[in-house]
Design an enzyme around this catalytic site. Sequence first.
Site, short mmCIF file in Angstrom:
data_model
loop_
_atom_site.label_atom_id
_atom_site.label_comp_id
_atom_site.label_asym_id
_atom_site.label_seq_id
_atom_site.Cartn_x
_atom_site.Cartn_y
_atom_site.Cartn_z
N LYS A 99 0.80 -1.26 -0.08
CA LYS A 99 -0.02 0.09 0.10
C LYS A 99 0.89 1.52 0.10
O LYS A 99 1.97 1.45 0.60
CB LYS A 99 -0.84 -0.04 1.43
CG LYS A 99 -2.21 -0.99 1.03
CD LYS A 99 -3.10 -0.70 2.34
CE LYS A 99 -4.04 -2.04 2.43
NZ LYS A 99 -5.06 -1.90 1.18
N ARG A 118 -22.45 -3.74 -4.39
CA ARG A 118 -23.81 -3.59 -4.93
C ARG A 118 -24.11 -2.39 -5.81
O ARG A 118 -24.40 -2.17 -6.88
CB ARG A 118 -24.96 -3.63 -3.70
CG ARG A 118 -25.34 -4.95 -3.35
CD ARG A 118 -26.71 -5.08 -2.59
NE ARG A 118 -27.03 -6.27 -2.04
CZ ARG A 118 -27.69 -7.28 -2.69
NH1 ARG A 118 -28.15 -7.02 -3.74
NH2 ARG A 118 -28.14 -8.30 -1.66
N GLY A 151 -8.32 -7.85 5.23
CA GLY A 151 -7.58 -7.11 6.08
C GLY A 151 -7.37 -7.75 7.33
O GLY A 151 -6.71 -8.79 7.71
N SER A 152 -7.90 -7.17 8.50
CA SER A 152 -7.81 -7.47 9.91
C SER A 152 -8.50 -8.65 10.16
O SER A 152 -8.15 -9.32 11.16
CB SER A 152 -8.34 -6.28 10.57
OG SER A 152 -7.85 -4.93 10.16
#
Lengths: 199, 300
Positions: free
Chosen positions: B87, B171, B241-242
């Site tokens: 990142k 969505r 991620g976490s």
Amino acid sequence: MAGSATPTVGVLALQGDFREHIAVLRQLGADAIPVKRVEELERVAGLVIPGGESSVMDKLSRMFGLAEPLKAAITSGMPVYGTCAGLIMLADTVLDGIVGQQSLGGFDLAVRRNAFGSQLDSFETDLEVAALGDPPMHAVFIRAPVVETVGARATALASLADGRVVAVEQDNLLGTSFHPEMTGDTRFHQYFLAKVKAA
Amino acid sequence: MSTNSTSDELGTSRVKRGLAEMLKGGVIMDVVNAGQAKIAEDAGAVAVMALERVPADIRSQGGVARMSDPDLIDGIIEAVSIPVMAKARIGHFVEAQILQSLKVDYIDESEVLSPADYVNHIDKWNFSVPFVCGATNLGEALRRITEGAAMIRSKGEAGTGDVSEATKHIRTILGEINALKGKSKDELYVAAKELQAPYELVREIAAAGKLPVVLFTAGGVATPADAALMMQLGADGVFVGSGIFKSGNPAQRAAAIVKATTFFDDADIVAQASRGLGEAMVGINVSDLAAPHRLSERGW
């Protein structure tokens, strides 16, 4: 299947760009289905193993009981075409695999994973493929493997300018380090479908 | 290692977008060090994402979140053979230059880190390494693609373990693509204006019915069921991620999420994968987050 005019072919759909292969095969008139279960494998007369992450395909195929039926299909002479990760899956010997990585094997080759380096070394180039005739094939190599050793039973179909082998054939098996499913050149898929029809 | 000959084309759009194509149907896992990267690879990740702190820690510890230390990124590249992403801060093109020089396989210009520029994103065409960028809606996705992004991830709300924003964003993006289908040319001019995106790109998407790049989803995926939900909604793959390294048993949970991502359409397998995973990350409800703490609102 045997006797039917358009045999059903499968594309291993555990992970990777299987939809692109299905689209190419359907465009060529084949009845193509995704394969991630043993029942689906049993319905097909030929199989493409797509590009993707070979270590993930290896793990999932063993975890879900697909690896042994796949090996049996390869041994029994079912036509199988592997692109990139698929070529790694077919090789008897995988170099630079992750710890514990296995392959289905059957193809008398030693294939090195990520043979060119990082994504910055991914490239496109034109490739002479005698078996496909003119013009040269435009080939896309993405963190691609190369065939480091072509065994006695296998034949090289194409090499890079530096001599490294990137397309191979052995009886029912076909493999490319690159991705014909990405360029619109369908000659390798036609070559594979001809094997399926002849099988 | 590479001995590309002079006729070879490197860093083309096809090659950049192509790597993302190969990741489809897979799980990309956030890792902060080589040890976590190894666990992720062993569990079946298709790629790992290197960052300084996982989003849950960025949230709880606060402060400025930046690109990882190059030593950590080198360590991760050394430890695994699957693709390594890393990142960079929004607009921080020097962090991106550094990541390219470290030879990461993909750069995530990410709202999870503190933005370096509140006006401009990175001009991603300047790089040979491909970029993935976050988006909450189609217009945002198209602006990132216009800037050179080779892959899009819906943002969700990172570091929460609450999947509701991820659901909303995937969505929204897919719904807006559907709404373009069947529009006439004069309507597409208006659509491009409303999406604040180039007309040519809008027309291309209306014709193809999909983005010209791979669309993953991210931000709040914490369970195998969450991953399968994203896949059933139409994502090409998931970022976690976490959710993994903030859970009770990272290796087992990571492997379970991989299984559920492949067999997203098979409830028996997703059920089996969901068993006995121990504690999921505790999580925060997005509705309890004050607006300034919502990461998905960074980037535009």
